[in-house]
Design a protein around this motif. Structure first.
Motif, PDB file in Angstrom:
ATOM      1  N   TRP A 135      36.702  68.759  58.396  1.00  0.00           N
ATOM      2  CA  TRP A 135      37.399  67.871  59.324  1.00  0.00           C
ATOM      3  C   TRP A 135      38.065  66.730  58.561  1.00  0.00           C
ATOM      4  O   TRP A 135      37.446  66.040  57.753  1.00  0.00           O
ATOM      5  N   THR A 136      39.338  66.519  58.847  1.00  0.00           N
ATOM      6  CA  THR A 136      40.098  65.497  58.134  1.00  0.00           C
ATOM      7  C   THR A 136      39.553  64.096  58.371  1.00  0.00           C
ATOM      8  O   THR A 136      39.647  63.226  57.514  1.00  0.00           O
ATOM      9  N   GLY A 137      38.972  63.864  59.564  1.00  0.00           N
ATOM     10  CA  GLY A 137      38.468  62.534  59.869  1.00  0.00           C
ATOM     11  C   GLY A 137      37.327  62.109  58.969  1.00  0.00           C
ATOM     12  O   GLY A 137      37.054  60.919  58.827  1.00  0.00           O
ATOM     13  N   LEU A 138      36.641  63.058  58.331  1.00  0.00           N
ATOM     14  CA  LEU A 138      35.531  62.724  57.448  1.00  0.00           C
ATOM     15  C   LEU A 138      35.878  62.973  55.989  1.00  0.00           C
ATOM     16  O   LEU A 138      35.708  62.102  55.143  1.00  0.00           O
ATOM     17  N   LEU A 139      36.397  64.166  55.712  1.00  0.00           N
ATOM     18  CA  LEU A 139      36.566  64.574  54.320  1.00  0.00           C
ATOM     19  C   LEU A 139      37.926  64.223  53.713  1.00  0.00           C
ATOM     20  O   LEU A 139      38.147  64.458  52.533  1.00  0.00           O
ATOM     21  N   PHE A 140      38.822  63.681  54.503  1.00  0.00           N
ATOM     22  CA  PHE A 140      40.127  63.292  53.973  1.00  0.00           C
ATOM     23  C   PHE A 140      40.483  61.862  54.376  1.00  0.00           C
ATOM     24  O   PHE A 140      41.650  61.491  54.424  1.00  0.00           O
ATOM     25  N   SER A 141      39.434  61.041  54.648  1.00  0.00           N
ATOM     26  CA  SER A 141      39.673  59.705  55.176  1.00  0.00           C
ATOM     27  C   SER A 141      39.862  58.646  54.100  1.00  0.00           C
ATOM     28  O   SER A 141      40.155  57.496  54.412  1.00  0.00           O
ATOM     29  N   SER A 142      39.710  59.004  52.831  1.00  0.00           N
ATOM     30  CA  SER A 142      39.944  58.044  51.748  1.00  0.00           C
ATOM     31  C   SER A 142      40.452  58.805  50.524  1.00  0.00           C
ATOM     32  O   SER A 142      40.380  60.041  50.467  1.00  0.00           O
ATOM     33  N   ALA A 143      40.931  58.065  49.543  1.00  0.00           N
ATOM     34  CA  ALA A 143      41.528  58.705  48.372  1.00  0.00           C
ATOM     35  C   ALA A 143      40.507  59.533  47.599  1.00  0.00           C
ATOM     36  O   ALA A 143      40.790  60.669  47.191  1.00  0.00           O
ATOM     37  N   TRP A 144      39.284  58.976  47.397  1.00  0.00           N
ATOM     38  CA  TRP A 144      38.303  59.731  46.619  1.00  0.00           C
ATOM     39  C   TRP A 144      37.800  60.950  47.387  1.00  0.00           C
ATOM     40  O   TRP A 144      37.508  61.990  46.786  1.00  0.00           O
ATOM     41  N   ARG A 145      37.705  60.834  48.722  1.00  0.00           N
ATOM     42  CA  ARG A 145      37.279  61.990  49.516  1.00  0.00           C
ATOM     43  C   ARG A 145      38.349  63.079  49.496  1.00  0.00           C
ATOM     44  O   ARG A 145      38.031  64.274  49.458  1.00  0.00           O
ATOM     45  N   ARG A 146      39.618  62.680  49.551  1.00  0.00           N
ATOM     46  CA  ARG A 146      40.695  63.677  49.472  1.00  0.00           C
ATOM     47  C   ARG A 146      40.677  64.373  48.122  1.00  0.00           C
ATOM     48  O   ARG A 146      40.861  65.600  48.037  1.00  0.00           O
ATOM     49  N   ALA A 147      40.418  63.608  47.056  1.00  0.00           N
ATOM     50  CA  ALA A 147      40.367  64.205  45.722  1.00  0.00           C
ATOM     51  C   ALA A 147      39.209  65.196  45.614  1.00  0.00           C
ATOM     52  O   ALA A 147      39.360  66.310  45.085  1.00  0.00           O
ATOM     53  N   PHE A 148      38.036  64.798  46.139  1.00  0.00           N
ATOM     54  CA  PHE A 148      36.888  65.701  46.111  1.00  0.00           C
ATOM     55  C   PHE A 148      37.180  66.970  46.923  1.00  0.00           C
ATOM     56  O   PHE A 148      36.834  68.092  46.497  1.00  0.00           O
ATOM     57  N   SER A 149      37.801  66.810  48.088  1.00  0.00           N
ATOM     58  CA  SER A 149      38.069  67.967  48.946  1.00  0.00           C
ATOM     59  C   SER A 149      39.015  68.943  48.272  1.00  0.00           C
ATOM     60  O   SER A 149      38.865  70.166  48.399  1.00  0.00           O
ATOM     61  N   ARG A 150      40.006  68.425  47.533  1.00  0.00           N
ATOM     62  CA  ARG A 150      40.927  69.332  46.829  1.00  0.00           C
ATOM     63  C   ARG A 150      40.198  70.102  45.735  1.00  0.00           C
ATOM     64  O   ARG A 150      40.438  71.295  45.523  1.00  0.00           O
TER      65      ARG A 150
END
Length: 876
Positions: free
Chosen positions: A736-751
């Motif tokens: 879910w984008t609201g949790l795993l893409f809500s900040s720069a470091w979370r977006r980097a981890f998700s990628r």
């Protein structure tokens, strides 16, 4: 001015029979009738009336939305010498019963949906327009009308009975003769407002005399083309403005206010700074236009206005007073504005602010043949367009006309030295306070309505003091009522002391208005008393069209919007619905529920909302407008309209953008190394905090869809313990984008972790397309089908997205039951604690077992997960 009948006046126009007379946007496409086809068909229908025994003076009622059939029936009635009785398609049951008894029609034309509101004992013959077949236009070339028919229609005959909107009581029938109507049409033609080359858009219901006389009869007489939108809502009007290439728009003030608000919102994006800049530019354009006589806004705003209405030159407003500020803004944008004043009883125009010489702070000058005078502050009128008295005389004629035969308009006003009429509101609405002060409530309402935190306001008198009912603007950033209260205080500072409000009640529902936007003041008084006494119903109830504003009522005339509202009423039966109800805040619709909503809209209303459209939806009104727009867009593309979402997902790459494709691209060396570190971190957490028991085996090969039960945010970490590095390498995860893409470091981890951005709220189609493309490229995918974490031991209802996905891409499904993670990382905790976790991998469900029915797919996956849960609990 020569007296004549309506048929004779139209026949006298020197216009080619091949000229397009009517351009109608319908559910089945564009419908075009030449002048010859329209008039011949109407004449043929008039002959069928005579054959059926309908003759001079018989009443023929139409209660239906605008349509080609409506126009033909109306013309045929006038040709036949019968009396047309046009009735509001949304008239309430009590008013409708009164009109039926008062008019006593011999025939009623309506729709299948509206017929159920008619009494079963009605003696009139009822014909449904839905299945009506108009006669073939096979009359002779000069057929409008023939000599016999024309001789039967005398100018003094009653042509139509229009029923007032009932602002102060039951609707009164206003009989207008052929002379009343034709004299008004001829006077307007002398002002040369329109020509045969014009294309006039009519987004108003024809049961009102204003659109009927000005929009239909005047247009046919001058030989112009009448454009009718599919329905009277914003997206349909915009469609007709552009595709119909309208040069003249015939509207009411509320339409132009909504048009300006929409333009302002688009140009400023709701930013206060941009709004101030826009208003500054508009003000400058108005000043230059006044001083130089040119319209700089015509070229300055041309790119914007070209998209909205590429050929529009004239905006005509009637039915109520147009706010001069709104008119000035429209002229600053490059349009010419014309306004008129009149009443149903005057057929309807008394004064006109003609194009090019309009003084929008006035009501204009008297039309040719119309005489006005002011007696005791009241505007009185005389002329061939003024009626002779109400149908069945419900009012004493001495109250309607003075001793010299002048019609008492009931409006306060004065005439200046240049002949322009200045109105000061309805005399019946003037409030006289105990101190003798005469208060015009419309003046206070204008000041209140100018406040951005107030959607609308109505002023009344109660117990010798002024009071108001205020509808807060629901789009306020803070508490709408608190901001509206502050706005009332600010507005009072702009008014004289004797205009102070002694009491203000706030309403969540729109104020009671007529279809043309006039305030129903007796209904306002009842609403105020209910609000004050606390008896106004605020519990759950469906939207009542009679409680809706006219523009919101118009939404329901569109079948797509009506079907959507019916679905909302059923789904949110425990809530109180209004057009301003917010789907998230008031109805509890979370982001993941949009997948359910999208499927329901497809099934119930036949539309699909795109990601951008969903992002714009906040209120019920927004949703209704968006489904209408989506239906319109689908109609523009027959191939696309015929595709279901499942069919679209069978070619998911076409739905992806560049960013989506990058998310699915193979990892480079750097991201590959980072992924191994991330996997090592997950396994370290498992060793520190979890004792994991794994039961079952993964199937060989792939791709397949892994569907775990969702109990905790720790579920994905625990699941890595059951997956080898080789299985992890090609695997993708839905997150879910609201949790795993809500900040720069979370977006980097998700990628790095190959987590796909799934957001069913703002982008359900894109989310499903990403998942489908993953499977199509041969990757397995972890998809939590519940869409949210469980709050108890039971499996949550599965979201329908999995059914759509597997119907488009049938791959084996691996159900997984996870138990214990909710204790290791409970909801609200960020640091795990020690605990035992069991992961039970079920046997794969082959596509042959779940088939291609998306509902059955959801049921099969849910049953498999529940079976694993039952087995797990039996082993405890």
């Amino acid at each position: 001015m020569q007296t004549t009948s309506v048929p004779a006046l139209i026949r006298a126009a020197e216009v080619s029979r091949d000229q397009t007379a009517l351009l109608a946007f319908t559910a089945h496409g564009l419908r075009r009738l030449s002048r010859g086809e329209l008039l011949d068909t109407a004449t043929q229908l008039a002959r069928t009336f005579r054959d059926a025994g309908l003759g001079r003076g018989d009443r023929i009622m139409i209660q239906a939305p605008n349509s080609v059939e409506w126009v033909v029936i109306a013309l045929a009635t006038l040709i036949n010498g019968s009396i047309l009785v046009p009735v509001d398609a949304q008239m309430g049951a009590a008013d409708l019963a009164h009109v039926l008894a008062d008019a006593d029609p011999a025939r009623v034309y309506t729709t299948a949906a509206l017929r159920q509101a008619l009494p079963a004992s009605l003696p009139a013959r009822i014909i449904e327009l839905d299945t009506l077949t108009l006669p073939a236009p096979d009359a002779p070339a000069n057929a409008m009308p023939d000599a016999t028919t024309e001789a039967a229609v005398a100018p003094e005959d009653v042509a139509a009975v229009f029923y007032t909107s009932g602002t102060t009581g039951p609707p009164k029938g206003v009989p207008l003769t052929h002379t009343n109507l034709t004299s008004n049409v001829q006077a307007l033609l002398e002002e040369r407002i329109a020509g045969a080359d014009d294309r006039v858009l009519l987004p108003l219901p024809l049961h009102h005399v204003y659109p009927f006389s000005i929009g239909l009869l005047t247009v046919l007489t001058v030989g112009a083309t009448l454009i009718m939108p599919r329905s009277l809502v914003g997206p349909r009007i915009a469609e007709a403005l552009g595709e119909g290439e309208a040069t003249i728009l015939l509207g009411v003030p509320r339409l132009y206010e909504a048009l300006w608000n929409r333009l302002e919102s688009r140009l400023t994006g709701g930013k206060a700074g941009r709004r101030r800049l826009l208003h500054g530019v508009i003000g400058l354009c108005s000043t230059l236009q006044t001083r130089l006589g040119h319209q700089p806004g015509r070229w300055l705003f041309r790119p914007v206005m070209k998209r909205l209405a590429p050929r529009l030159r004239l905006a005509v407003s009637g039915g109520a007073a147009l706010d001069p500020a709104v008119g000035a803004r429209l002229e600053a944008l490059g349009w010419t504005v014309a306004t008129g004043y009149g009443l149903t009883e005057t057929s309807p125009i008394l004064t006109l602010n003609a194009p090019g010489e309009a003084r929008l702070d006035t009501a204009g000058r008297a039309l040719p043949g119309v005489a006005l005078r002011i007696v005791d502050g009241e505007v009185r009128a005389r002329g061939p367009n003024v009626f002779a008295g109400y149908w069945n005389n419900p009012v004493d004629p001495d109250e309607v006309f003075d001793a010299e035969g002048w019609f008492r308009t009931g409006d306060a006003g004065r005439i200046d030295d240049d002949g322009y009429l200045h109105l000061a509101g309805r005399l019946s609405s003037t409030i006289v306070l105990p101190g003798g002060e005469n208060i015009d409530p419309e003046r206070i309402e204008r000041v209140l309505n100018a406040q951005t935190a107030i959607r609308e306001a109505g002023v009344l008198e109660t117990n010798g003091r002024l009071a108001a009912v205020v509808v807060p603007e629901p789009d306020s950033e803070g508490d709408p009522q608190a901001e509206a209260e502050a706005a009332v205080d600010a507005a009072q500072g702009e008014l004289p002391g004797h205009h102070a409000l002694g009491d203000v009640q706030f309403s969540a529902d729109p104020l009671p208005r007529t279809r043309l936007g006039k305030l129903r003041r007796p209904h306002l008084a009842r609403l105020y008393e209910d609000l004050r006494a606390g008896t106004r119903r605020v519990e759950q109830r469906p939207i009542d069209p009679e409680d809706m504003a006219p523009e919101d009522q118009a939404l329901l005339a569109d079948a797509t919007a009506a079907a959507t509202l019916q679905y909302l009423t059923e789904r949110f039966a425990e809530h109180r619905l209004t057009p301003d109800s917010r789907l998230s805040r008031d109805l509890g619709l979370d982001s993941l529920s949009w997948v359910d909503m999208g499927i329901a809209l497809r099934e119930r209303a036949g539309v699909e909302l795109g990601d951008e459209a969903i992002g714009r939806v906040e209120t019920v009104r927004d949703l209704l407008q968006e489904v209408i727009q989506a239906d319109l867009a689908m109609g523009d593309d027959d191939d696309r309209a015929g595709q279901s979402l499942i069919q679209a997902l069978q070619s998911p790459e076409a739905l992806l953008g560049d960013a989506d494709r990058r998310a699915l691209a193979p990892r480079g060396p750097l991201r590959h190394g980072a992924a191994r570190l991330a996997l090592g971190g997950c396994r370290l957490l498992n060793r520190l905090f979890a004792r994991i028991e794994i039961d079952g085996e993964w199937p060989e090969g792939g791709p397949y869809l892994i569907t775990p039960r969702h109990a905790s945010a720790y579920d994905p970490i625990a699941l890595t313990a059951a997956l080898s590095r080789e299985r992890m390498e090609p695997l993708f995860w839905a997150g879910w984008t609201g949790l795993l893409f809500s900040s720069a470091w979370r977006r980097a981890f998700s990628r790095v972790a190959r987590i796909l951005p799934i957001d069913p709220g703002a982008a359900p189609r894109r989310s499903l397309a990403l998942a489908a493309a993953t499977l199509e490229r041969g990757h397995s995918l972890v998809w939590f089908p519940e869409g949210q974490r469980a709050t108890d031991q039971a499996l949550q209802p599965l979201r329908p997205g999995i059914g759509l996905l597997l119907a488009a891409h049938p791959v084996p499904v691996v159900p997984v039951w996870i138990e214990g993670t909710q204790h290791v990382l409970p909801i609200g905790h960020v640091i795990p604690r020690r605990g035992a976790i069991r992961i039970r991998i079920g046997p794969p469900i082959n596509p042959s077992e779940y088939g291609d029915d998306r509902r059955h797919i959801v049921e099969c996956v849910g049953s498999a997960l529940n079976a694993l849960g039952d087995e797990d609990r039996s082993n405890e």
